[in-house]
Motif scaffolding. Structure first.
Motif, mmCIF file in Angstrom:
data_model
loop_
_atom_site.group_PDB
_atom_site.id
_atom_site.type_symbol
_atom_site.label_atom_id
_atom_site.label_comp_id
_atom_site.label_asym_id
_atom_site.label_seq_id
_atom_site.Cartn_x
_atom_site.Cartn_y
_atom_site.Cartn_z
ATOM 1 N N THR A 518 0.889 -1.079 0.065
ATOM 2 C CA THR A 518 0.068 -0.074 0.024
ATOM 3 C C THR A 518 0.846 1.219 -0.147
ATOM 4 O O THR A 518 0.425 2.445 -0.450
ATOM 5 N N VAL A 519 2.146 1.040 0.624
ATOM 6 C CA VAL A 519 2.823 2.562 0.448
ATOM 7 C C VAL A 519 3.921 2.313 -0.741
ATOM 8 O O VAL A 519 4.944 3.253 -0.738
ATOM 9 N N TRP A 604 -8.469 3.169 8.238
ATOM 10 C CA TRP A 604 -7.320 4.060 7.674
ATOM 11 C C TRP A 604 -6.244 4.096 8.725
ATOM 12 O O TRP A 604 -6.482 4.344 9.981
ATOM 13 N N ASP A 606 -2.348 5.866 9.165
ATOM 14 C CA ASP A 606 -1.335 7.004 8.730
ATOM 15 C C ASP A 606 -0.010 6.478 8.649
ATOM 16 O O ASP A 606 0.679 6.477 9.676
ATOM 17 N N PRO A 608 3.433 7.360 6.520
ATOM 18 C CA PRO A 608 3.713 8.363 5.338
ATOM 19 C C PRO A 608 4.322 7.865 4.346
ATOM 20 O O PRO A 608 5.169 6.960 4.616
ATOM 21 N N VAL A 609 3.963 8.086 3.112
ATOM 22 C CA VAL A 609 4.664 7.712 1.819
ATOM 23 C C VAL A 609 5.768 8.924 1.250
ATOM 24 O O VAL A 609 5.421 10.046 1.524
ATOM 25 N N ARG A 622 1.712 7.573 -3.116
ATOM 26 C CA ARG A 622 1.827 8.616 -2.520
ATOM 27 C C ARG A 622 0.573 9.734 -2.920
ATOM 28 O O ARG A 622 -0.068 10.298 -1.919
ATOM 29 N N GLU A 624 -2.377 8.311 -3.494
ATOM 30 C CA GLU A 624 -3.526 7.983 -2.552
ATOM 31 C C GLU A 624 -3.494 8.247 -0.976
ATOM 32 O O GLU A 624 -4.526 8.464 -0.358
ATOM 33 N N TYR A 625 -1.893 8.216 -0.844
ATOM 34 C CA TYR A 625 -1.846 8.632 0.693
ATOM 35 C C TYR A 625 -2.466 10.263 0.893
ATOM 36 O O TYR A 625 -3.232 10.452 1.816
ATOM 37 N N GLN A 628 -6.396 10.126 1.138
ATOM 38 C CA GLN A 628 -6.691 9.771 2.416
ATOM 39 C C GLN A 628 -6.346 10.706 3.530
ATOM 40 O O GLN A 628 -7.441 10.834 4.361
ATOM 41 N N GLN A 629 -5.309 11.347 3.449
ATOM 42 C CA GLN A 629 -5.148 12.340 4.386
ATOM 43 C C GLN A 629 -5.903 13.482 4.586
ATOM 44 O O GLN A 629 -6.123 14.063 5.535
#
Length: 637
Positions: A518-519, A604, A606, A608-609, A622, A624-625, A628-629
């Motif tokens: 996922t990352v 979700w 957290d 970080p990517v 990144r 997608e991150y 979501q953020q």
């Protein structure tokens, strides 16, 4: 002047500990029912001699138990403490240097979980007559700093007995913290090896039975009134129940509250068991690893009632779980530190059980409206059906972890205790395990310590046996966590402590492998594979020829190997039934497909990517991150 007894510091400490009692209402039990110890030059002539002497003079007063790893000693203590609702724990004695350092991880587990554990690491000579000694760490800038100082940040209490006369105040202060529902955690008394053997005239009063009464503070009357008013003003209240409910023996009071009001409940990992899975108001785990039903209603709730939860990032889904822009937090917690979290103006600093009782009275006549009640029932039914589907056997040669959990669930008894801590299993269990008993769910997730499972499970079983409870303990563990710390199986065999270990073999780290995808790191370094010298990685196809079933068999356990195939799930159920019928520890080995995941719970986490990368997979992650953020909020309610 009172009478005295000539004793060494170690002898006095061990006899003192043998006479400490925890009292919680009508329950009275030994605060420290035994000592785990691994001996070296730092404690063999001190604590070791004291335990031997007491074993000869009065073998039942302070039993000694062996362990195979110092970290595991503390894990056993934590497992025992949770199953005893924090009323009792074990002491763990280690030698100087590496023996002491090995307990650091265990100390962090205890403190992060707010569970008591007494640590007695040995220290170098207080007199420095022999300096440096074997295993001493030398710091030119500070000759007084030693390994034991590393316990300070991971302990709730730390002190060093540098003179024999200090023992009294240190021991009493340590027990005060150990039995305090707010302060409890790892309690560390460092014992220099020369001081351990020094003698002093010990007042007999110090050695007499002493009771430590658990504080159950009632809530402030005005705080309850404000909390009740906020709940009454809300339209969609939601309870987040944590471990504090169980430690307060408040599950019956919580059930009465939600049955009277219709308010739904989601649990943290530590709160599993506060309601049985089939209770109409129970929607499952909440947060990053939670159930879809609980997370949907938590997202819309206008009043979050936290009871005995510390609101970890998994419980709040990294502050994305509670999306109502007008959400209000009512936080009930015996610890002010937790009661005031998320900027709440409605903290209720009190024991969970006492607060729930008074809150129930203050909410008399309140009932959620019919529309909300219908929504609760529909979400629960939908999620229950989702879990049923996840448990359904697929007939695949390598079943997925959800199927395996379902099989173990169906073959176990309602009162059995499932134990877990790390990897993909805690998340899947939080979503899928149908808890049928208040003490039936034991997942160490504050520290999520790989290697906790077996030692912690043995501690749980010790606790049950001490309480006259013969229910089974089922340790579910992946091969990655098993390889971290499996030697405590020898302890189970040596003492005849029965545990059932279900080893899920997926040839790597399933949880971090999935997270790695996922990352954008494409499972790099998460497979157990032979090293590819040309590619310089472990990403090839050659699975390691490691036989974990043979490993367990070599320790003396009964071993059942479930072969891959269409009947694997049925064979697993039969294996669990056979293990339950046995009076010996049993190790069940089953292969799984790590790429079959549990149903999505819309949570979700957290992680970080990297902002920049040459890998397309990381670039996509990144993007997608960042999306979501956007759902994160400060939670100042």
């Amino acid at each position: 002047m009172g009478s005295t007894k000539r004793m060494t510091v170690s002898q006095a400490l061990i006899e003192f500990l043998a006479n400490q009692w925890t009292v919680d209402g009508i329950v009275r039990e030994r605060t420290i029912p035994g000592v785990f110890g691994i001996f070296g030059h730092g404690n063999v002539a001190g604590i070791g001699q004291a335990l031997k002497q007491l074993n000869v003079e009065s073998p039942d007063l302070m039993p000694y138990y062996q362990a195979r790893n110092e970290q595991a000693m503390v894990h056993q203590s934590v497992g025992y403490a949770r199953i005893h609702r924090r009323r009792g724990t074990y002491a763990s004695a280690a030698s100087v240097g590496p023996g002491a350092a090995n307990m650091l991880t265990g100390a962090a587990v205890a403190t992060s979980n707010r569970l008591p554990a007494l640590l007695l690491p040995s220290d170098t000579f207080a007199t420095r007559v022999a300096d440096p000694v074997l295993q001493q760490i030398e710091h030119p800038h500070d000759l007084g700093v030693q390994v034991t100082d590393a316990f300070r940040p991971v302990s709730r209490f730390f002190d060093r007995v540098q003179r024999p006369e200090q023992l009294y105040s240190i021991a009493l202060a340590a027990l005060r913290v150990l039995t305090d529902p707010v302060e409890t955690g790892a309690v560390t008394i460092a014992l220099p090896e020369d001081v351990q053997a020094e003698a002093l005239d010990v007042p007999v009063e110090f050695l007499q039975p002493r009771e430590w009464h658990i504080r159950r503070p009632r809530p402030d009357r005005d705080a309850i009134a404000r909390a009740a008013a906020a709940i009454r003003a809300g339209k969609r209240p939601f309870i987040v129940a944590g471990g504090g409910v169980l430690y307060s023996d408040a599950e019956n009071e919580l059930r009465a509250l939600v049955e009277a009001t219709g308010i739904p409940v989601g649990t943290s990992q530590a709160g599993g068991g506060v309601l049985t899975w089939d209770h109409p108001q129970y929607l499952g785990g909440v947060g990053a690893t939670g159930a879809l039903a609980a997370n949907r209603l938590a997202a819309e709730a206008d009043v979050i009632i936290g009871i005995g939860t510390r609101y970890s990032d998994f419980t709040t889904a990294s502050r994305t779980a509670f999306q109502n822009p007008d959400v209000t937090f009512v936080n009930i917690n015996v610890a002010p530190f937790d009661a005031y979290k998320h900027g709440t103006q409605l903290p209720v600093v009190a024991d969970a059980r006492e607060a729930i009782v008074e809150l129930t009275e203050a909410l008399a006549g309140l009932r959620v409206d019919a529309g909300y009640a219908g929504r609760i029932a529909r979400e629960k039914a939908e999620w229950d059906a989702t879990v049923d589907a996840a448990f359904a056997p697929s007939g695949l040669a390598l079943p997925g972890q959800p199927e395996i959990i379902g099989a173990v669930q169906q073959a176990s008894a309602p009162e059995d205790v499932v134990v877990q801590a790390a990897g993909s299993l805690p998340g899947d269990l939080h979503k899928l395990w149908r808890v049928r008993d208040a003490l039936g769910y034991h997942v160490e997730y504050a520290f999520s310590c790989m290697g906790y499972e077996i030692a912690g499970g043995i501690g749980v079983k010790r606790g049950l046996v001490a309480a006259g409870d013969d229910r089974d303990v089922i340790v579910m563990v992946g091969d990655g966590s098993y390889l971290m710390l499996n030697t405590e199986l020898v302890t189970a065999v040596a003492e005849g402590i029965k545990v059932i270990v279900v080893l899920i073999q997926n040839h790597g780290y399933a949880s971090i492998g999935h997270l790695s995808e996922t990352v954008g790191s494409e499972r790099f370094g998460t497979w157990y594979r032979e090293y590819d010298g040309e590619a310089r990685n472990f990403q090839g196809e050659k699975i390691l020829p490691v036989d974990l079933a043979m490993n367990a068999r070599s320790y003396g356990l009964d071993v059942i190997e479930v072969a891959p195939g269409a009947s694997a799930i049925d064979d697993l159920k039969a294996a669990v039934a056979r293990a339950k019928a046995s009076d010996r520890s049993t190790f069940i080995h089953i292969n799984s497909d790590p790429l079959i995941y549990a149903p999505d719970g819309a949570g979700w986490w957290d992680v970080p990517v990297p902002e920049v990368s040459t890998l397309e997979s990381t670039q996509r992650a990144r993007t997608e991150y960042l999306e979501q953020q956007k759902a994160q909020r400060p939670l100042l309610g």
